[in-house]
Design a protein around this motif. Sequence first.
Motif, PDB file in Angstrom:
ATOM      1  N   ILE A   1       2.069  17.293  12.216  1.00  0.00           N
ATOM      2  CA  ILE A   1       1.989  15.977  11.570  1.00  0.00           C
ATOM      3  C   ILE A   1       3.182  15.739  10.657  1.00  0.00           C
ATOM      4  O   ILE A   1       3.759  14.640  10.638  1.00  0.00           O
ATOM      5  N   VAL A   2       3.590  16.754   9.909  1.00  0.00           N
ATOM      6  CA  VAL A   2       4.749  16.603   9.027  1.00  0.00           C
ATOM      7  C   VAL A   2       5.987  16.259   9.837  1.00  0.00           C
ATOM      8  O   VAL A   2       6.769  15.361   9.485  1.00  0.00           O
ATOM      9  N   ALA A   3       6.173  16.966  10.956  1.00  0.00           N
ATOM     10  CA  ALA A   3       7.335  16.697  11.806  1.00  0.00           C
ATOM     11  C   ALA A   3       7.240  15.314  12.446  1.00  0.00           C
ATOM     12  O   ALA A   3       8.207  14.535  12.432  1.00  0.00           O
ATOM     13  N   LEU A   4       6.074  14.996  13.007  1.00  0.00           N
ATOM     14  CA  LEU A   4       5.892  13.722  13.701  1.00  0.00           C
ATOM     15  C   LEU A   4       6.091  12.543  12.752  1.00  0.00           C
ATOM     16  O   LEU A   4       6.782  11.577  13.083  1.00  0.00           O
ATOM     17  N   CYS A   5       5.494  12.605  11.575  1.00  0.00           N
ATOM     18  CA  CYS A   5       5.620  11.502  10.613  1.00  0.00           C
ATOM     19  C   CYS A   5       7.038  11.416  10.058  1.00  0.00           C
ATOM     20  O   CYS A   5       7.533  10.318   9.778  1.00  0.00           O
ATOM     21  N   GLY A   6       7.689  12.577   9.906  1.00  0.00           N
ATOM     22  CA  GLY A   6       9.068  12.572   9.442  1.00  0.00           C
ATOM     23  C   GLY A   6       9.986  11.827  10.385  1.00  0.00           C
ATOM     24  O   GLY A   6      10.970  11.205   9.965  1.00  0.00           O
ATOM     25  N   LEU A   7       9.638  11.859  11.659  1.00  0.00           N
ATOM     26  CA  LEU A   7      10.438  11.164  12.663  1.00  0.00           C
ATOM     27  C   LEU A   7       9.985   9.724  12.862  1.00  0.00           C
ATOM     28  O   LEU A   7      10.813   8.815  12.957  1.00  0.00           O
ATOM     29  N   SER A   8       8.688   9.502  12.933  1.00  0.00           N
ATOM     30  CA  SER A   8       8.170   8.197  13.368  1.00  0.00           C
ATOM     31  C   SER A   8       7.971   7.191  12.247  1.00  0.00           C
ATOM     32  O   SER A   8       7.950   5.982  12.505  1.00  0.00           O
ATOM     33  N   CYS A   9       7.811   7.649  11.009  1.00  0.00           N
ATOM     34  CA  CYS A   9       7.515   6.738   9.899  1.00  0.00           C
ATOM     35  C   CYS A   9       8.768   6.349   9.133  1.00  0.00           C
ATOM     36  O   CYS A   9       9.746   7.105   9.064  1.00  0.00           O
ATOM     37  N   HIS A  10       8.726   5.172   8.550  1.00  0.00           N
ATOM     38  CA  HIS A  10       9.792   4.699   7.660  1.00  0.00           C
ATOM     39  C   HIS A  10       9.131   4.065   6.448  1.00  0.00           C
ATOM     40  O   HIS A  10       8.324   3.147   6.599  1.00  0.00           O
ATOM     41  N   GLU A  11       9.424   4.601   5.273  1.00  0.00           N
ATOM     42  CA  GLU A  11       8.796   4.139   4.036  1.00  0.00           C
ATOM     43  C   GLU A  11       7.275   4.214   4.145  1.00  0.00           C
ATOM     44  O   GLU A  11       6.557   3.283   3.785  1.00  0.00           O
ATOM     45  N   ASN A  12       6.786   5.326   4.718  1.00  0.00           N
ATOM     46  CA  ASN A  12       5.362   5.647   4.827  1.00  0.00           C
ATOM     47  C   ASN A  12       4.567   4.615   5.622  1.00  0.00           C
ATOM     48  O   ASN A  12       3.423   4.297   5.306  1.00  0.00           O
ATOM     49  N   GLU A  13       5.172   4.111   6.684  1.00  0.00           N
ATOM     50  CA  GLU A  13       4.458   3.243   7.617  1.00  0.00           C
ATOM     51  C   GLU A  13       5.116   3.324   8.984  1.00  0.00           C
ATOM     52  O   GLU A  13       6.283   3.721   9.097  1.00  0.00           O
ATOM     53  N   LEU A  14       4.359   2.974  10.018  1.00  0.00           N
ATOM     54  CA  LEU A  14       4.933   2.918  11.362  1.00  0.00           C
ATOM     55  C   LEU A  14       5.672   1.597  11.508  1.00  0.00           C
ATOM     56  O   LEU A  14       5.051   0.532  11.470  1.00  0.00           O
ATOM     57  N   PRO A  15       6.981   1.625  11.656  1.00  0.00           N
ATOM     58  CA  PRO A  15       7.719   0.365  11.794  1.00  0.00           C
ATOM     59  C   PRO A  15       7.537  -0.242  13.168  1.00  0.00           C
ATOM     60  O   PRO A  15       7.464   0.466  14.178  1.00  0.00           O
ATOM     61  N   GLN A  16       7.457  -1.549  13.216  1.00  0.00           N
ATOM     62  CA  GLN A  16       7.429  -2.239  14.506  1.00  0.00           C
ATOM     63  C   GLN A  16       8.848  -2.253  15.068  1.00  0.00           C
ATOM     64  O   GLN A  16       9.790  -2.585  14.376  1.00  0.00           O
ATOM     65  N   GLY A  17       8.969  -1.873  16.323  1.00  0.00           N
ATOM     66  CA  GLY A  17      10.279  -1.893  16.948  1.00  0.00           C
ATOM     67  C   GLY A  17      10.794  -0.543  17.380  1.00  0.00           C
ATOM     68  O   GLY A  17      11.930  -0.432  17.839  1.00  0.00           O
ATOM     69  N   THR A  18       9.971   0.532  17.266  1.00  0.00           N
ATOM     70  CA  THR A  18      10.410   1.855  17.696  1.00  0.00           C
ATOM     71  C   THR A  18       9.655   2.280  18.953  1.00  0.00           C
ATOM     72  O   THR A  18       8.561   1.785  19.230  1.00  0.00           O
ATOM     73  N   PRO A  19      10.192   3.244  19.700  1.00  0.00           N
ATOM     74  CA  PRO A  19       9.490   3.733  20.894  1.00  0.00           C
ATOM     75  C   PRO A  19       8.208   4.496  20.576  1.00  0.00           C
ATOM     76  O   PRO A  19       7.344   4.635  21.451  1.00  0.00           O
ATOM     77  N   LEU A  20       8.058   4.999  19.339  1.00  0.00           N
ATOM     78  CA  LEU A  20       6.911   5.834  19.003  1.00  0.00           C
ATOM     79  C   LEU A  20       5.731   5.073  18.411  1.00  0.00           C
ATOM     80  O   LEU A  20       4.584   5.482  18.576  1.00  0.00           O
ATOM     81  N   SER A  21       5.991   3.973  17.734  1.00  0.00           N
ATOM     82  CA  SER A  21       4.909   3.258  17.051  1.00  0.00           C
ATOM     83  C   SER A  21       3.797   2.794  17.991  1.00  0.00           C
ATOM     84  O   SER A  21       2.613   2.942  17.670  1.00  0.00           O
TER      85      SER A  21
END
Length: 337
Positions: free
Chosen positions: A148-168
Amino acid sequence: MSIEDISIEQYQEFSKRNDSIIELTKKIKDWLEQNQSSIQYSIFNIPKMTGGYREIKAPEDELKAFMKLVKIDLENIGVISHDSAFAYIANRDCKRAMQRHQRNKSNWFLKIDLERFFNNCSEEVISSQLKKVYPFSLMAQEDYDNFIVALCGLSCHENELPQGTPLSPILTNWIMISIDSQINKSLAEVSNQTFVYTRYADDLLISSKQPFRYEEIVDLIKDILEQEETPFAINDSKTRYGSKAGKNWNLGIMYNKEHNLTVGHKRKRRIKTMLFQFYQGHRDREYALELNGELAYLKNIEPEYHDHLINFMSRKYRLNFRKAINHVIKQTNLVIS
């Protein structure tokens, strides 16, 4: 279900998935350590069909390329989004979501919007919701926490899932698996009523053949969101309830009183006008792309009308519109006489 409750065959199958997750964890951590400077986003707004604007955070090229690779790894883990989810999933879309209600011959519809959906997909929410999903639910806590630490470190921006990424997209569907399951289960327990439930990202649609007390269903879903201990909340100002006899638009599709799906008369007129303007000489690439997108949408929702319109316009103006539009798209500066 705990690790002690599964059979030898189930354990062997889980073990393979668990090893894949641990390997993916290392892959992400190594990339993050070596590419901190590459974690950059372009932030911009796009207009929403319902009015206002949606903020998009698009990852820069290096980050986006790695996210795409990780998305494939996540898909290979084998987590299956809930059957009621229709956004961002292969062979599912708005039309297929509406077809589920159409097959039921539903007459009454309740539309619900989850407020600030992507913004509320925080690292804490990702961690708590994925832990309810197999195979994450059977992982050793230390392995799961590292993932989870690794996944969120990559997929999150400012502690949220940003719209516009392949992972969100894939992560939001996984986050909602438990909630989608609870909503379906609770709706099935409502006496003397059969409901159909679909979700397209943050848009929830519930329908039935008979009228129903929609306030009770709204309260039921609010209770589920609270029980799941998520920050998700219903945007009451966007809650709509009504019959197919009215202007029953759902996910950009009109579901009319004959139980048919249509893009609506206004959009058909607009597409026909765009074809005429194309014939008149409006043939820059941007316009051709927009027209091509409108035609693709029309073909998806109403394929028979799409073919009729293209054939009619081609005969009337003696122009092969399909070929001409594709030609302009491929050759930006081409002018067709």
